[in-house]
Design a protein around this motif. Structure first.
Motif, PDB file in Angstrom:
ATOM      1  N   GLU A 186       0.834  -1.184   0.000  1.00 47.44           N
ATOM      2  CA  GLU A 186       0.000   0.000   0.000  1.00 47.44           C
ATOM      3  C   GLU A 186       0.877   1.245   0.000  1.00 47.44           C
ATOM      4  OE1 GLU A 186      -3.174   0.055  -0.234  1.00 47.44           O
ATOM      5  OE2 GLU A 186      -3.979  -1.836   0.493  1.00 47.44           O
ATOM      6  N   SER A 297      -7.985   3.530   0.159  1.00 52.65           N
ATOM      7  CA  SER A 297      -8.375   2.131   0.228  1.00 52.65           C
ATOM      8  C   SER A 297      -9.092   1.871   1.547  1.00 52.65           C
ATOM      9  CB  SER A 297      -7.141   1.233   0.129  1.00 52.65           C
ATOM     10  OG  SER A 297      -6.340   1.375   1.296  1.00 52.65           O
ATOM     11  N   GLY A 303      -5.527   4.922  -2.311  1.00 57.14           N
ATOM     12  CA  GLY A 303      -6.168   3.909  -3.140  1.00 57.14           C
ATOM     13  C   GLY A 303      -5.487   3.786  -4.490  1.00 57.14           C
TER      14      GLY A 303
END
Length: 387
Positions: A186, A297, A303
């Motif tokens: 991420e 996200s 995201g």
């Protein structure tokens, strides 16, 4: 003309949207208009198109020129026309597009307007990027390049995800995201973004943006910030974002504007941000694994994971190209018209712009900022090569 026509239910309004209303337009921008029909009127699409056809005839009788109804069969019906303005040699034609029931465009305009009113840097950078894209002939969706709207989204995404290091520079997320190079990682939310993300910023932090940046765990989902999509049955749009002015914004966004001000110590200069923008999308952004986005996200990170988009919205997982997620219509790729070859062309142009900035810096900035902008935005020569 709309009111006098009698073709639309009572309470119908004409709203302005797009670049002429969102703070990113130019004096020569077209005028985008939208007919807002009261929900209680129950006007069907077919009846609406018929009413717009009759309205087009009345536009011509009212002296408007170039009336074009060819796009009345589009997903969002549109009538194009020109409004004469002025007299004599100074007479101008204002190009207008009137659409039917386009509420998401109006909401999108409100979001971009909130960003533009929050940061003068953003307005300046957007004007340069739009001028550059037009001059370099990479700003025409009908020829498989990106729209001005797409470039503005790329700019806002960059500014909300890069880290303001406090010493006049920025740190951009690039290379493998947190979690390693094997996928599933991420991109972390910056602790001090250049711009706060208005769809996710914690309102309490926005009221006093002095400590570490905070975001909300999830967007509110009440009826006050959701609508049914006008053309996609069963799809609900969440249009929540933190308002930087007016009711519900506390101090009217003054503290956020102060946070985004050039007067703040250590704030990166517009030149630094412009160079970093071009460098990020030319050399740093991971197009194979990420899409450009303003959303977070579920885990509270930035995201745009391409695998997630492929699973949830059917986006291509294997095409290494540009993809730009719309901030409200999350299934919609603003860059869907950009083919792979054109994507590589855009990246080369970004690399060229960055190299010109670096060369100017190494030469001591001779000629000044205006000359550099003119060099970056030099019109492309058909059949020529500068690389």
């Amino acid at each position: 003309v709309v009111t006098a026509s009698g073709d639309f239910p009572g309470g119908t309004k004409v709203a302005v949207f797009g670049s002429s209303a969102n703070g990113f337009g130019s004096p020569s921008a077209d005028l985008d208009l939208c007919l807002q029909i009261p929900a209680s009127a129950g006007l069907s699409r077919e009846d609406g198109v018929e009413a717009m056809t009759r309205l087009a005839d009345k536009f011509e009788r009212a002296g408007m020129t170039g009336v074009d109804t060819a796009r009345l069969t589009a997903r969002i019906p549109i009538v194009k026309f020109n409004v004469p303005h002025g007299d004599g040699d100074g007479r101008l034609l204002v190009e207008c597009d009137l659409s039917l029931q386009n509420p998401l465009a109006v909401l999108n305009t409100a979001l971009l307007r909130a960003y533009s009113s929050m940061s003068s840097d953003l307005r300046v950078l957007a004007s340069i990027v739009k001028r550059w894209a037009k001059a370099r002939d990479i700003n025409c969706p009908s020829r498989h390049t990106l729209s001005s709207y797409g470039y503005v989204l790329m700019l806002i995404s960059f500014l909300t995800t890069c880290e303001d290091t406090g010493d006049g520079f920025v740190s951009c997320p690039s290379g493998p995201p947190v979690g390693g190079a094997g996928g599933g990682g991420e991109v972390p939310i910056p602790s001090r973004p250049v711009l706060p993300n208005l769809q996710w910023v914690d309102p309490s932090w926005a009221a006093d943006p002095t400590g570490p940046y905070r975001v909300i765990p999830a967007k509110p989902a009440s009826g006050h910030c959701t609508i049914d999509h006008p053309t996609e049955p069963g799809y609900t749009v969440n249009y929540y974002f933190h308002r930087t002015g007016g009711a519900g914004s506390g101090d009217g966004g003054a503290r956020l504007r102060e946070y985004c001000s050039l007067d703040r110590p250590g704030r990166p200069s517009p030149g630094t941000l412009l160079a970093s923008f071009f460098r990020h999308y030319a050399h740093g952004f991971d197009y194979r694994r990420r899409v450009v986005t303003l959303n977070l996200s579920r885990g509270g990170h930035v995201g745009g994971d391409r695998e997630v988009k492929a699973e949830e919205d059917g986006w291509s997982l294997f095409k290494a190209g540009l993809a730009v997620e719309d901030p409200f219509e999350l299934f919609y790729d603003v860059a869907h018209v950009v083919k792979v070859a054109d994507f590589h062309h855009i990246r080369r142009e970004m690399a060229l712009a960055y190299s010109k900035i670096v060369a100017a810096a190494e030469a001591g900035g001779q000629g000044g900022g205006r000359a550099l902008i003119d060099a970056i935005c030099e019109p492309v020569v058909a059949g020529g090569s500068e690389e």
